[in-house]
Write an enzyme that holds these catalytic residues in place. Structure first.
Site, PDB file in Angstrom:
ATOM      1  CG  ASP A  79      -0.257  -0.147   2.528  1.00 36.65           C
ATOM      2  OD1 ASP A  79       0.708  -0.933   2.602  1.00 36.65           O
ATOM      3  OD2 ASP A  79      -0.658   0.519   3.500  1.00 36.65           O
ATOM      4  CD  GLU A 137       3.117  -0.994   7.441  1.00 37.66           C
ATOM      5  OE1 GLU A 137       3.443  -0.960   8.641  1.00 37.66           O
ATOM      6  OE2 GLU A 137       3.107   0.028   6.713  1.00 37.66           O
ATOM      7  CD  GLU A 138       2.093   3.352   5.874  1.00 35.14           C
ATOM      8  OE1 GLU A 138       2.042   3.746   7.064  1.00 35.14           O
ATOM      9  OE2 GLU A 138       3.159   3.290   5.239  1.00 35.14           O
ATOM     10  CG  HIS A 365       4.839   8.245   6.322  1.00 34.92           C
ATOM     11  ND1 HIS A 365       3.826   7.967   7.217  1.00 34.92           N
ATOM     12  CD2 HIS A 365       5.328   7.037   5.950  1.00 34.92           C
ATOM     13  CE1 HIS A 365       3.726   6.662   7.389  1.00 34.92           C
ATOM     14  NE2 HIS A 365       4.638   6.069   6.621  1.00 34.92           N
TER      15      HIS A 365
END
Length: 393
Positions: A79, A137-138, A365
């Site tokens: 993702d 996963e986030e 990020h």
């Protein structure tokens, strides 16, 4: 044993092309439809047994031809993040507002090439390899995959994962045993009061004052409530409230994370959460306010198994040609591979990708996040060696 380095080298261009393709078309958690389709097609072409799990997740099994044995699981996350890319790369995101800003594009590409190499040598492998490509996963998608049965049929005996890591310089790796990543609890909090006019504050109950007081009061947890030698960080990521300069707002919404790395999570996590809510409740009570608190599914601590960590260190020395590039690693970052590590012996290795000249040293990020693609081949080689040394001894 085949020449692993030469086979990885021969596939390096394909490896980088795969990474760039995934980077160009990032997708958010549980929306990795195109990514999942590409992964399934690639693995099917290798002759593996492939199935989709939880919509966009993929699990493929390679059965070795050298006899019965153990099963090892390799995990890659797929993702992306809701970030508008600012790298200026020729293969930058084509999906507005979505970006691979954490290296998952590289993880997916690495694992596909690992599968290709191992599939070409399946007759030399004893036991089985499970390739798990995980969505979301986030936001803690690992537990959904586990609940769907990826650790069974065949039963998994060990798990390995990689993380491309920009806080570590290219050529180095982060690898330690024991708890290496912190427990993470995400939360949404709403402070409830009564709206009014700023000229008559006595007729209102100021939710904004309450929110500010809660944020300030939380800073005492790490210095007064718990052992200061044990890391704990309560951080607020957003605060929203109010509509005009002359109106006392009746509601303020806050969100953030609680991160800690304590020895016994089962004992200490309830203590941390109890203290967190007690501070909120007490602060609100003192100001005549109320609150609503919700936790979002998050991650336990990630534990690297000591014996497997030793195995990976040996394989890393073969991969990198040195033992001097291993950094002791601990972080309060959260990673849902922790769910695997809570159930089977596991290791996550952090491969440094930071090179200032290549602009690959931005934090994860970040809108300008990128990776040093020269490090991808090391991830492939390390995972191939991990599988072979675990299964074939």
């Amino acid at each position: 044993m085949f020449d692993i380095k030469s086979e990885v080298s021969a596939l390096e261009k394909e490896l980088i092309d795969l990474r760039r393709d995934f980077h160009s078309y990032p997708e958010l958690g549980y929306k990795e439809f195109l990514t999942s389709k590409k992964v399934c097609g690639y693995l099917t072409a290798l002759g593996l047994e492939v199935e989709t799990v939880n919509g966009t997740g993929v699990c493929a099994v390679l059965k070795g031809g050298a006899g019965e044995g153990k099963t090892v699981l390799l995990r890659a996350d797929m993702d992306a993040l809701p970030v508008e890319e600012e790298t200026g790369l020729p293969f930058a995101s084509q999906n507005k507002g979505v970006m691979h800003a954490c290296g998952h594009d590289g993880h997916t590409a690495i694992q596909l090439i690992v599968a290709k190499i191992l599939a070409a040598h399946k007759d030399e492998i004893k036991g089985s390899v499970k390739f798990v490509f995980q969505p979301n996963e986030e936001e803690a998608g690992a537990l959904d995959m586990i609940n769907a049965g990826v650790l069974e049929n065949p039963h998994v005996d060990a798990a390995f994962a990689l993380h491309l890591w920009s806080p570590i310089k290219s050529g180095n790796i982060g690898l330690s045993d024991g708890p290496i990543l912190g427990t993470t609890e995400e939360f949404e909090l709403e402070i409830l009061g009564a709206a009014g006019h700023t000229s008559t504050p006595h007729t209102a109950k100021d939710a904004l004052l309450g929110a500010c007081s809660v944020v300030y009061a939380m800073q005492s947890l790490g210095t007064r409530e718990f052992d200061p030698l044990l890391p704990i960080a309560v951080m607020f990521g957003h605060i929203n409230g109010g509509t005009a300069r002359n109106i006392i707002t009746g509601s303020v919404k806050l969100g953030g994370t609680i991160r800690f790395l304590f020895p016994d999570e089962n004992i200490n996590k309830p203590k941390v959460l109890e203290a967190f809510e007690r501070v909120i409740k007490g602060t609100c009570m003192a100001l005549g306010l109320d609150y609503k608190l919700k936790y979002i599914p998050s991650n336990p601590s990630l534990f690297n198994d000591a014996a497997l960590t030793s195995l990976v260190k040996e394989n890393a020395a073969e991969t990198f040609g040195t033992r001097e590039n291993v950094e002791a690693f601990r972080s309060l970052a959260g990673e849902d591979f922790a769910e695997f590590s809570q159930r089977v012996p596991s290791v996550m290795t952090f491969i440094g990708v930071a090179d200032h000249e290549k602009h690959s040293d931005y934090p994860h990020h970040h809108a300008k996040f990128d990776i040093d693609e020269d490090m991808l081949k090391y991830g492939v080689e390390l995972q191939v060696r991990n599988v072979l040394s675990f299964l074939n001894g």
